[in-house]
Design an enzyme around this catalytic site. Structure first.
Site, mmCIF file in Angstrom:
data_model
loop_
_atom_site.group_PDB
_atom_site.id
_atom_site.type_symbol
_atom_site.label_atom_id
_atom_site.label_comp_id
_atom_site.label_asym_id
_atom_site.label_seq_id
_atom_site.Cartn_x
_atom_site.Cartn_y
_atom_site.Cartn_z
ATOM 1 N N SER A 164 -45.108 133.415 99.421
ATOM 2 C CA SER A 164 -45.904 133.325 98.196
ATOM 3 C C SER A 164 -45.825 131.938 97.556
ATOM 4 C CB SER A 164 -45.450 134.404 97.212
ATOM 5 O OG SER A 164 -44.100 134.209 96.897
ATOM 6 N N LYS A 170 -33.723 138.078 109.765
ATOM 7 C CA LYS A 170 -32.582 137.161 109.835
ATOM 8 C C LYS A 170 -31.924 137.245 111.212
ATOM 9 C CE LYS A 170 -32.940 136.201 105.330
ATOM 10 N NZ LYS A 170 -34.336 136.577 105.054
ATOM 11 N N LYS A 202 -25.923 137.406 105.496
ATOM 12 C CA LYS A 202 -27.318 137.789 105.241
ATOM 13 C C LYS A 202 -27.666 139.144 105.846
ATOM 14 C CE LYS A 202 -29.327 133.172 105.022
ATOM 15 N NZ LYS A 202 -30.506 132.374 105.394
ATOM 16 N N GLU A 211 -35.639 140.565 102.494
ATOM 17 C CA GLU A 211 -36.400 139.409 102.028
ATOM 18 C C GLU A 211 -36.522 139.456 100.519
ATOM 19 O OE1 GLU A 211 -37.813 137.231 104.164
ATOM 20 O OE2 GLU A 211 -37.216 138.358 105.930
ATOM 21 N N GLY A 212 -36.798 138.312 99.915
ATOM 22 C CA GLY A 212 -37.168 138.315 98.504
ATOM 23 C C GLY A 212 -36.115 137.750 97.573
ATOM 24 N N ARG A 251 -39.389 124.333 95.596
ATOM 25 C CA ARG A 251 -38.782 125.192 94.569
ATOM 26 C C ARG A 251 -37.382 124.667 94.314
ATOM 27 N NH1 ARG A 251 -38.388 130.613 97.431
ATOM 28 N NH2 ARG A 251 -37.974 129.130 99.096
ATOM 29 N N ARG A 273 -43.863 130.581 106.088
ATOM 30 C CA ARG A 273 -43.299 129.465 105.329
ATOM 31 C C ARG A 273 -41.913 129.186 105.874
ATOM 32 N NH1 ARG A 273 -42.641 130.884 99.772
ATOM 33 N NH2 ARG A 273 -40.454 130.920 100.320
ATOM 34 N N GLU A 302 -34.510 129.466 106.146
ATOM 35 C CA GLU A 302 -35.059 130.670 106.787
ATOM 36 C C GLU A 302 -36.528 130.463 107.106
ATOM 37 O OE1 GLU A 302 -36.088 134.195 104.744
ATOM 38 O OE2 GLU A 302 -36.592 133.190 102.876
ATOM 39 N N ASN A 357 -40.109 132.599 106.836
ATOM 40 C CA ASN A 357 -40.755 133.765 106.223
ATOM 41 C C ASN A 357 -42.006 134.087 107.022
ATOM 42 O OD1 ASN A 357 -39.237 133.975 103.490
ATOM 43 N ND2 ASN A 357 -39.763 131.814 103.693
#
Ligand code: ADP
Ligand code: MG
Length: 477
Positions: free
Chosen positions: A141, A310, A368, A372-373, A452, A116, A134, A136
């Site tokens: 998800s 990253k 960074k 992740e997350g 989002r 993604r 970024e 992914n």
């Protein structure tokens, strides 16, 4: 607070639609399956989003997929680029890097990726433009809940519950099918290549107690319902206990839940394994290792997970790096046009100067780590004091990124049945799907999108981190 677009009926319809169509999350990771559910946090209406940026992000996706795949195939490049980061983050990036050579050779067997690419629309240029937040490469998800949120907004628009929003202005999105097709394609390639003589299934690798399990179950249902492919769920600890790989690379799970004769794994699809918390002991690392050694299509392989660090995203921002991996100047230029500036903090790359620049202007950067997350980055005062207190080695576990200033719009956020009118920024995700067999593309495309949104006042955090909410775009020219 209500505005003219948020009548009580509309809010109630949104909550009822979400709850009755599986737009749900568990409220605690201790909850037994099917209990303690809430509708997922979401916007009441679709949020305005720039139509040109929406199209461009999807147009460049196949070129991005190819870029990531070619980097993952170049282990020497990855090792060199990550050497210093791995030394500074030995327990995670370092251990992953050590597993990379165990996988079958790049360009052999079935390889796949579900990515993604996340973007903001940057507000400070004269022309609004995409800026990549970024990439992914693991456990991207919300494809299913996002798809259903778009359906909900279209339903509410068709009921004329919004002011001046026609359902025709809401683009179709079926990320749920996009991901299911990618998984089923890789499964079919595996079966054709290896002709397993036992039942072969897709394995989703999950976190015990995952709050976002319903997004995963929806995908499982789509893989079975649309493609007739069985998908089983296993944690890393269970794979350690019940899994084995033979000399031919066949990965087998013999677990009472799935029959005593055992199943062969065609695709190992990770929705876990992206954070050090998923590896509390060597048992979980052992599970990762047997999957990596196997012929199963890994989504992602360790190499591909490392492409998503990253650090690699920072390296790609340097002149000439993207160009090493793509076919045409046009592709390189289109990809580069979405990049925000990124800086290495390694002493060998002039990291001292970059750190000084960020200490002087802490509001203009994001710091960074290789995590992740959501919720891991540092901003403003925290960024400044971290850079001032870290040793040179500690700094090299981080990268510095120019701060993007996204377009701010207004929407109503609904969380746990409560709603509030809020200034928000939206992060647009495009799923990339890629499957290849013996290095030849079988599938390379866009697997749908995700929007989002979060309060403009929040620096960081995704939906799972409790900050962002599910949304869908209302395209504006
Ligand atoms: P993670 O892997 O934790 O999701 P991200 O790079 O996506 O890491 O950062 C998390 C969040 O931080 C993003 O969703 C976004 O809201 C914010 N963020 C990240 N990079 C930037 C940036 N360069 N400018 C502004 N906000 C950013
Ligand atoms: Mg992110």
């Amino acid at each position: 607070m209500l505005n003219k677009d948020a009548n009580e009926r509309g809010i109630a319809e949104a909550i009822a639609y979400a709850s009755s169509h599986g737009i749900i999350v568990a409220q605690s990771n201790q909850a037994a399956p099917g209990t303690s559910l809430s509708h997922a946090p979401m916007t009441y209406k679709p949020s305005q989003f720039d139509a040109t940026c929406y199209k461009e992000a999807q147009r460049i996706t196949p070129a991005l997929n190819k870029l990531l795949y070619r980097i993952a195939c170049n282990r020497a490049y990855l090792s060199a680029a990550l050497e210093e980061t791995a030394a500074a983050d030995a327990e995670f990036t370092g251990r992953l890097l050590a597993l990379m050579p165990l996988a079958p050779a790049p360009g052999t067997g079935v390889e796949m990726g579900i990515y993604r690419y996340d973007y903001f629309v940057h507000a400070e240029d004269a022309a609004r433009s995409l800026r990549m937040v970024e990439v992914n490469c693991i456990a991207a998800s919300f494809a299913c809940l996002g798809t259903k949120t778009g359906d909900m907004h279209r339903y509410l628009a068709s009921m004329s519950l919004y002011d001046a929003v026609s359902p025709d202005a809401l683009p179709r999105n079926d990320a749920m099918s996009g991901l299911a097709t990618a998984i089923a394609t890789a499964h079919a390639q595996y079966v054709a290549l290896y002709a397993p003589d036992v039942r072969s299934v897709v394995m989703m690798i999950v976190q015990p107690g995952e709050c976002n399990a319903y997004d995963q179950y929806l995908l499982q249902t789509a893989v079975w319902g649309k493609h007739g492919v069985e998908l089983i769920r296993m944690s890393l600890l269970e794979i350690h206990m019940y899994g084995s790989v033979n000399e031919k690379g066949r990965l087998r799970i013999v677990h009472p839940r799935y029959g005593q004769e055992g199943v062969e794994i065609s695709v190992a699809y990770y929705r876990a394994g992206y954070t050090p918390n998923d590896y509390p002991s060597d048992k979980e690392w052992h599970a990762r290792e047997i999957i990596e050694r196997s012929a199963a299509a890994k989504c992602p392989s360790v190499a591909m997970q490392l492409v998503g660090t990253k650090k690699i995203q920072q390296v790609l921002d340097q002149a000439g790096e993207v160009e090493k991996f793509v076919d045409t100047e046009e592709e390189a230029a289109s990809i580069r046009a979405t990049f925000a500036r990124q800086y290495s903090l390694s002493a060998a790359d002039g990291g001292e100067k970059a750190a000084q620049m960020a200490i002087e202007r802490p509001d203009d950067f994001v710091l960074k780590p290789q995590r992740e997350g959501g919720g891991n980055n540092l901003y403003t005062d925290e960024l400044k004091s971290a850079l001032q207190s870290m040793s040179g080695k500690e700094r090299s576990a981080y990268v510095l990124m120019e701060r993007i200033r996204p377009v701010v719009v207004e929407n109503i956020l609904i969380r746990n049945g409560m709603h509030s009118l809020t200034n928000i920024v939206s992060e647009f995700g495009v799923y990339g799907v890629h499957v290849s067999t013996d290095g030849k593309d079988v599938l390379n495309g866009t697997g749908g999108t995700l929007l989002r949104s979060k309060a403009a006042s929040h620096d960081d955090g995704g939906v799972a981190a409790g900050v962002a909410v599910l949304d869908s775009p209302l395209l504006i020219e």
